[in-house]
Design a protein around this motif. Structure first.
Motif, PDB file in Angstrom:
ATOM      1  N   LEU A 176      35.850  -0.162  14.727  1.00  0.00           N
ATOM      2  CA  LEU A 176      35.169  -1.340  15.256  1.00  0.00           C
ATOM      3  C   LEU A 176      34.312  -1.024  16.469  1.00  0.00           C
ATOM      4  N   ALA A 177      34.326   0.218  16.943  1.00  0.00           N
ATOM      5  CA  ALA A 177      33.554   0.555  18.139  1.00  0.00           C
ATOM      6  C   ALA A 177      32.950   1.948  18.013  1.00  0.00           C
ATOM      7  N   VAL A 178      31.718   2.064  18.498  1.00  0.00           N
ATOM      8  CA  VAL A 178      31.046   3.363  18.559  1.00  0.00           C
ATOM      9  C   VAL A 178      30.286   3.420  19.874  1.00  0.00           C
ATOM     10  N   VAL A 179      30.327   4.570  20.540  1.00  0.00           N
ATOM     11  CA  VAL A 179      29.686   4.745  21.842  1.00  0.00           C
ATOM     12  C   VAL A 179      28.712   5.914  21.779  1.00  0.00           C
ATOM     13  N   ALA A 180      27.508   5.699  22.295  1.00  0.00           N
ATOM     14  CA  ALA A 180      26.506   6.762  22.394  1.00  0.00           C
ATOM     15  C   ALA A 180      26.189   6.979  23.867  1.00  0.00           C
ATOM     16  N   VAL A 181      25.912   8.224  24.233  1.00  0.00           N
ATOM     17  CA  VAL A 181      25.589   8.576  25.614  1.00  0.00           C
ATOM     18  C   VAL A 181      24.146   9.048  25.683  1.00  0.00           C
TER      19      VAL A 181
END
Length: 231
Positions: free
Chosen positions: A202-207
């Protein structure tokens, strides 16, 4: 730029004072917004001395103002954008990245896309409540919400305002998918919410990482939350 307009200090080539950004800021000027009725242009009336390069000018302070938004979700149908729904807890971004595509949006507020964009921040204080109301509508069709796209949801004022945190708490409670992109280490604060969400896909993080050169980073993103090497 003509060679004679460049100031040489030792081995470092610097632009003339008129083209240097204020220390800690990305924008060089504070040009007016595109929708202003009257046009204003600065003019040198001779009161500034030839050797005065503005280094003693007062620091450009950041002001964060409350905003009560009417709606909180933005939708787009562009084939070039990898998401169709986004949520921005803030208008303007203190990171001051010189390449930010969102700068012109401050013109809708009668403000400059230059220094105003990175120093006059608006916090949508009712964002969590508006989101909860939106998700509760019978007509709402769930799809991943991109959180903090126009401006970084983890810019410095988030430490005190905690709007991004509260929005995530709503999404976590409702088991709603979310995607984030940030250049701030403050995102680590919310690992307790993001980890269980990611376990359920349910979550994805990009930097965001533009360069590993700290000198270049200070020019491109002068007030970013952490150094490129830390990201």
């Amino acid at each position: 730029m003509p060679h004679e307009d460049i100031v040489e200090e030792g081995q470092v080539m610097l632009p003339p004072p008129s083209l240097r950004a204020t220390k800690g800021r990305g924008a060089v000027t504070n040009l007016q917004g595109r929708y202003e009725v009257h046009d204003r242009e600065s003019f040198d009336d001779g009161w500034q001395g030839e050797d005065d390069d503005g280094e003693d000018a007062p620091a450009w302070k950041t002001v964060v103002a409350d905003e009560y938004a009417k709606t909180i979700l933005s939708r787009n149908a562009s084939p070039d954008v990898p998401f169709s729904v986004s949520l921005n807890p803030y208008r303007g971004c203190e990171h001051g990245c010189i390449y930010c595509f969102a700068r012109p949006t401050h013109s809708y507020l009668g403000l400059s896309p230059g220094l105003d964009f990175e120093s006059k921040i608006f916090a949508k204080v009712n964002a969590p409540e508006l989101l909860r109301r939106e998700l509760a509508k019978a007509s709402y069709a769930p799809e991943a919400i991109a959180l903090g796209v126009n401006t970084d949801a983890y810019q410095p004022c988030e430490r005190e305002r905690r709007l991004t945190r509260r929005v995530l708490e709503v999404l976590h409670e409702c088991e709603h998918p979310v995607a984030l992109i940030s250049k701030s280490s403050l995102i680590e604060r919310d690992i307790d919410l993001l980890t269980p969400m990611a376990a359920k896909s349910l979550a994805v993080v990009a930097v965001t990482l533009t360069t590993l050169d700290p000198a270049i980073a200070r020019t491109l993103e002068p007030r970013a939350g952490c150094a490129p090497s830390a990201r």
